[in-house]
Design a protein around this motif. Structure first.
Motif, PDB file in Angstrom:
ATOM      1  N   ASN A 179      12.420  -6.734  -7.791  1.00 52.45           N
ATOM      2  CA  ASN A 179      11.293  -7.395  -6.057  1.00 52.45           C
ATOM      3  C   ASN A 179      12.034  -6.842  -5.081  1.00 52.45           C
ATOM      4  N   ASN A 226       9.865  -4.333   2.823  1.00 50.83           N
ATOM      5  CA  ASN A 226       8.677  -4.318   2.570  1.00 50.83           C
ATOM      6  C   ASN A 226       7.545  -2.961   3.137  1.00 50.83           C
ATOM      7  N   ARG A 263       0.389  -3.326  -5.706  1.00 51.02           N
ATOM      8  CA  ARG A 263       1.216  -4.999  -4.777  1.00 51.02           C
ATOM      9  C   ARG A 263       0.297  -6.201  -5.542  1.00 51.02           C
ATOM     10  N   ARG A 264       0.306  -7.108  -5.619  1.00 55.38           N
ATOM     11  CA  ARG A 264       0.115  -8.391  -5.765  1.00 55.38           C
ATOM     12  C   ARG A 264       0.354  -9.635  -5.862  1.00 55.38           C
ATOM     13  N   ARG A 265       0.179 -10.324  -4.833  1.00 51.20           N
ATOM     14  CA  ARG A 265       0.551 -11.677  -4.913  1.00 51.20           C
ATOM     15  C   ARG A 265       1.288 -12.302  -5.878  1.00 51.20           C
ATOM     16  N   LYS A 266       3.060 -12.645  -6.150  1.00 45.41           N
ATOM     17  CA  LYS A 266       3.050 -14.123  -7.324  1.00 45.41           C
ATOM     18  C   LYS A 266       2.576 -13.194  -8.115  1.00 45.41           C
ATOM     19  N   ALA A 267       2.439 -11.684  -8.345  1.00 48.85           N
ATOM     20  CA  ALA A 267       2.557 -10.866  -9.494  1.00 48.85           C
ATOM     21  C   ALA A 267       3.871  -9.491  -9.386  1.00 48.85           C
ATOM     22  N   GLY A 268       4.277  -9.574  -8.223  1.00 46.25           N
ATOM     23  CA  GLY A 268       5.319  -8.129  -8.716  1.00 46.25           C
ATOM     24  C   GLY A 268       4.302  -7.400  -7.228  1.00 46.25           C
ATOM     25  N   THR A 269       4.854  -5.846  -7.621  1.00 45.37           N
ATOM     26  CA  THR A 269       4.662  -4.690  -7.346  1.00 45.37           C
ATOM     27  C   THR A 269       5.445  -3.952  -8.712  1.00 45.37           C
ATOM     28  N   ASP A 278       1.227 -12.458   4.655  1.00 39.87           N
ATOM     29  CA  ASP A 278       0.529 -13.244   3.787  1.00 39.87           C
ATOM     30  C   ASP A 278      -0.365 -14.443   4.929  1.00 39.87           C
TER      31      ASP A 278
END
Length: 235
Positions: free
Chosen positions: A37, A53, A67-73, A215
């Protein structure tokens, strides 16, 4: 922690990008795998989280990361080059053809957007600024623009006289975006035919775009172009 060399501290985002890219190429970060992260990478590289970032966004823009919000990279399973369409000033596009630019604000209201717009922006069922603008080149329609703007992210737009400054121009000049989505479709002109000076059954090109500042959602816009309009992508 990886034994790969890391940039000396302090490092610019380009150095972090190059180090992560080296790990992708060496399969230290395998295709489809989650990478560490942002907070952990910031500690490892000795930089601010914002620097990490920026580096990861660059790799995502180039198609190497997902990249997915709340799901990591994750490392992209099948990296591809992405096509890019810069967000232009409609005025500049029209004037480049030699035509005289003008626009008309057809609608300005504060309303709850339709479900597809709310879902695309992630705003939920709250009111946004809704604007419909017709851009012209001389006497000919150039773009019919149906736009929703989140005034939480773009509060300054609420005070602007949008009969004098068009929203495309204000947003490009005043609110940079970090990422977005874009889709093209061919549709029958339907109720938009009168504004676009064509028949309801004519096929028009529709560009649907949404942009965010990190975001925070900025805008969702559907730009409808008259028959025969071409757009150019950069690879």
């Amino acid at each position: 922690m990886s034994s790969d060399p890391v940039p000396e501290s302090p490092a610019g985002w380009q150095s972090v990008r190059d180090a992560v890219m080296a790990r992708i190429r060496a399969r230290t970060y395998a295709p489809g795998a989650l990478i560490p992260n942002e907070a952990d990478l910031a500690v490892e590289f000795g930089v601010a989280r914002a620097t990490v970032n920026r580096a990861l966004r660059a790799l995502a823009d180039e198609g190497f990361l997902e990249r997915r919000r709340k799901a990591g990279t994750r490392v992209a399973s099948a990296p591809v080059r992405k096509a890019v369409l810069p967000i232009p000033l409609t005025r500049a596009e029209v004037e480049a053809t030699g035509a005289v630019y003008s626009f008309e604000l057809l609608l300005r209201e504060t309303a709850v957007p339709p479900p597809d717009v709310a879902e695309a922006l992630g705003t939920g069922p709250r009111a946004l600024l809704h604007l419909v603008t017709l851009h012209r080149g001389g006497a000919q329609p150039a773009v019919l623009e149906d736009r929703w703007v989140d005034l939480v992210t773009a509060p300054g737009l609420a005070e602007i006289d949008l009969t004098a400054v068009n929203p495309n121009e204000w947003l490009v000049h005043n609110l940079p975006y970090t990422h977005g989505t874009m889709a093209f479709s061919a549709q029958a002109a339907g109720a938009r035919a009168q504004a676009l000076d064509c028949a309801p059954g004519d096929s028009i090109m529709v560009l649907t775009r949404a942009t965010w500042l990190e975001d925070a959602p900025i805008t969702h816009v559907r730009q409808c172009f008259p028959p025969g309009r071409n757009l150019t992508l950069q690879l």
